[in-house]
Scaffold this motif. Structure first.
Motif, PDB file in Angstrom:
ATOM      1  N   ALA A 183      -8.912  40.741  30.216  1.00  5.43           N
ATOM      2  CA  ALA A 183      -8.620  39.802  31.286  1.00  5.43           C
ATOM      3  C   ALA A 183      -7.162  39.925  31.688  1.00  5.43           C
ATOM      4  N   ILE A 184      -6.893  39.556  32.940  1.00  9.85           N
ATOM      5  CA  ILE A 184      -5.531  39.402  33.425  1.00  9.85           C
ATOM      6  C   ILE A 184      -5.509  38.147  34.282  1.00  9.85           C
ATOM      7  N   ALA A 185      -4.439  37.375  34.195  1.00 16.81           N
ATOM      8  CA  ALA A 185      -4.332  36.133  34.954  1.00 16.81           C
ATOM      9  C   ALA A 185      -2.864  35.791  35.125  1.00 16.81           C
ATOM     10  N   VAL A 186      -2.576  34.993  36.142  1.00 17.43           N
ATOM     11  CA  VAL A 186      -1.227  34.472  36.355  1.00 17.43           C
ATOM     12  C   VAL A 186      -1.253  32.990  36.008  1.00 17.43           C
ATOM     13  N   GLY A 187      -0.369  32.588  35.108  1.00 14.80           N
ATOM     14  CA  GLY A 187      -0.356  31.218  34.629  1.00 14.80           C
ATOM     15  C   GLY A 187       0.437  30.278  35.495  1.00 14.80           C
ATOM     16  N   PRO A 188       0.368  28.981  35.209  1.00 16.56           N
ATOM     17  CA  PRO A 188       1.171  27.989  35.935  1.00 16.56           C
ATOM     18  C   PRO A 188       2.668  28.228  35.794  1.00 16.56           C
ATOM     19  N   ALA A 237      -8.363  30.929  31.183  1.00 13.09           N
ATOM     20  CA  ALA A 237      -8.392  29.865  32.180  1.00 13.09           C
ATOM     21  C   ALA A 237      -7.509  28.718  31.713  1.00 13.09           C
ATOM     22  N   TRP A 238      -6.774  28.125  32.662  1.00 14.99           N
ATOM     23  CA  TRP A 238      -5.920  26.975  32.364  1.00 14.99           C
ATOM     24  C   TRP A 238      -6.638  25.708  32.796  1.00 14.99           C
ATOM     25  N   HIS A 239      -6.634  24.711  31.930  1.00 20.28           N
ATOM     26  CA  HIS A 239      -7.283  23.454  32.261  1.00 20.28           C
ATOM     27  C   HIS A 239      -6.560  22.821  33.453  1.00 20.28           C
ATOM     28  N   ASP A 244      -3.541  23.302  29.500  1.00 19.66           N
ATOM     29  CA  ASP A 244      -3.805  24.115  28.307  1.00 19.66           C
ATOM     30  C   ASP A 244      -4.481  25.420  28.698  1.00 19.66           C
ATOM     31  N   LEU A 245      -4.130  26.470  27.975  1.00 24.92           N
ATOM     32  CA  LEU A 245      -4.731  27.780  28.192  1.00 24.92           C
ATOM     33  C   LEU A 245      -5.896  27.963  27.227  1.00 24.92           C
TER      34      LEU A 245
END
Length: 410
Positions: A183-188, A237-239, A244-245
């Motif tokens: 997976a790849i994602a950009v966080g808050p 996924a971030w809540h 929370d991650l």
């Protein structure tokens, strides 16, 4: 099989969740004593009817609850049987465009609804020349892809809908891994997060290197190790409320798969600590999983459902379960909703697809697959939620399905 969790109270939802666990346990051990509805529903289902075009009915799509949804085929692009798996992931853009990652072809194709009939036109290639990309994310109009060779950002500089500019951000991940990036994602926090798996399959060697969750600045610099102790980590996924991650992990060839709440710096136990034996000495300094999922269910992707269309899953975490590789009875091959309340899982797990209302009956989850009423033998590889609240599921073999609330003209 699903393992037990700690219920906060013995209410109807918790009791139903425990019934689900018991049913899955029996299914894993052999045929049930009596026929059962296909999925004991842990979350109350109220029929849905909204205005909209009629369902595009295809008889052979996975079994689904027609009280709730139209389950439609958006793309059927399955290559010949001997070809490499096609789709590696899918993301939904704010304008409703779906970007589908084609791993073997090294391409990204877009599904757009240009005429506004709620059904996309033929896929359009918007990026090519990628080296076996296995994960995709969208952030501020740019696409980010990860693969065995590293991380690349793609930009549509002239606004024509094609991503003609490719910028290498990470030339190579920091060590060889037994699995491609999950997976790849950009966080808050405006950082890139990438999951990489352990360096073994059966993991009998003493010097096993566990999988990691890595973080980078958006330009690919400032590499950090966020957490370790994974086997084959998948979606992130971030809540939406707590921030929370959450991360899913395959767990190992025979251990349960896991849903983990990420604590920076934590060790999640692989390879020494088995998730279903938390009392073992090897687990003393590790972070336990929040929810156990079936062994070899291969969780691949996550998305929190924050829309209004399916109220029963609002706030829940959708998980695409890719499916088992070596079990005599299929495990996974579904999309489930992990129930959340106050930012944490309650223990209830509801099956979104395949599912049904009575009187359709199967003895076990595996029977649905072997009876040809599920995704099997195709492997769910991606799940996304559109701005309209639709749930989109991609299988790695080349199909894209959509669940939207049932219309009054069904």
């Amino acid at each position: 099989m699903f393992a037990a969790w700690e219920p906060v109270s013995v209410d109807r939802r918790t009791f139903a969740a425990l019934a689900l666990v018991a049913t899955l346990a029996l299914a894993a051990c052999g045929p049930a004593a009596d026929p059962l509805p296909p999925y004991p529903t842990a979350i109350l289902r109220t029929p849905i009817k909204v205005e909209g075009p009629p369902c595009a009915i295809v008889e052979w799509v996975p079994l689904h609850d027609i009280r709730l949804m139209c389950f439609e085929l958006l793309l059927d692009d399955v290559p010949r049987p001997e070809a490499a798996p096609a789709i590696g992931g899918i993301v939904a853009a704010p304008d409703g465009t779906l970007y589908v990652l084609y791993t073997a072809a090294g391409e990204i194709r877009a599904l757009r609804d240009a005429d506004g009939d709620l059904f996309p036109e033929a896929p359009e290639t918007v990026a090519d020349g990628l080296a076996l990309p296995s994960a995709i994310a969208l952030h501020d109009g740019a696409l980010y892809v990860a693969g065995p060779g590293g991380v690349t950002r793609l930009d549509d500089v002239d606004g024509d809908g094609a991503f003609e500019t490719q910028t290498a951000l990470v030339d190579a991940l920091p060590y060889d891994t037994g699995f491609w990036p999950g997976a790849i994602a950009v966080g808050p926090d405006e950082r890139l997060y990438v999951t990489v798996g352990g360096d073994c399959l059966r993991c009998e060697a003493e010097d096993v290197r566990p999988g990691r969750l890595l973080s980078f600045a958006l330009d690919g610099t400032d590499e950090r190790e966020v957490a370790t102790g994974f086997y084959r980590p998948g979606g992130l996924a971030w809540h939406p409320d707590t921030g929370d991650l959450w991360l899913v992990d395959g767990g190992g060839p025979s251990a349960p798969a896991e849903l983990n709440r990420i604590v920076p710096g934590a060790d999640y136990g692989f390879p020494g600590c088995a998730a279903d034996a938390p009392e073992a000495p090897e687990c003393a300094r590790t972070e336990p999983p929040a929810v156990l999922l079936p062994a070899q269910s291969s969780p691949a992707a996550l998305a929190f459902y924050t829309a209004d269309g399916f109220a029963l899953w609002q706030g829940d975490l959708l998980v695409a379960l890719g499916g088992s590789a070596t079990l005599p009875e299929p495990s996974g091959y579904s999309v489930v909703a992990v129930d959340f309340a106050d930012g944490m899982p309650t223990g209830a797990v509801d099956t979104v697809v395949p599912s049904s209302d009575e009187p359709v009956q199967f003895r076990s989850l595996a029977a649905v697959a072997l009876g040809g009423r599920g995704f099997f033998p195709q492997h769910p590889a991606g799940v996304a939620v559109t701005p309209q609240g639709e749930i989109v599921v991609a299988t790695q073999e080349g199909r894209v399905f959509r669940a939207r609330p049932r219309t009054s003209s069904y």
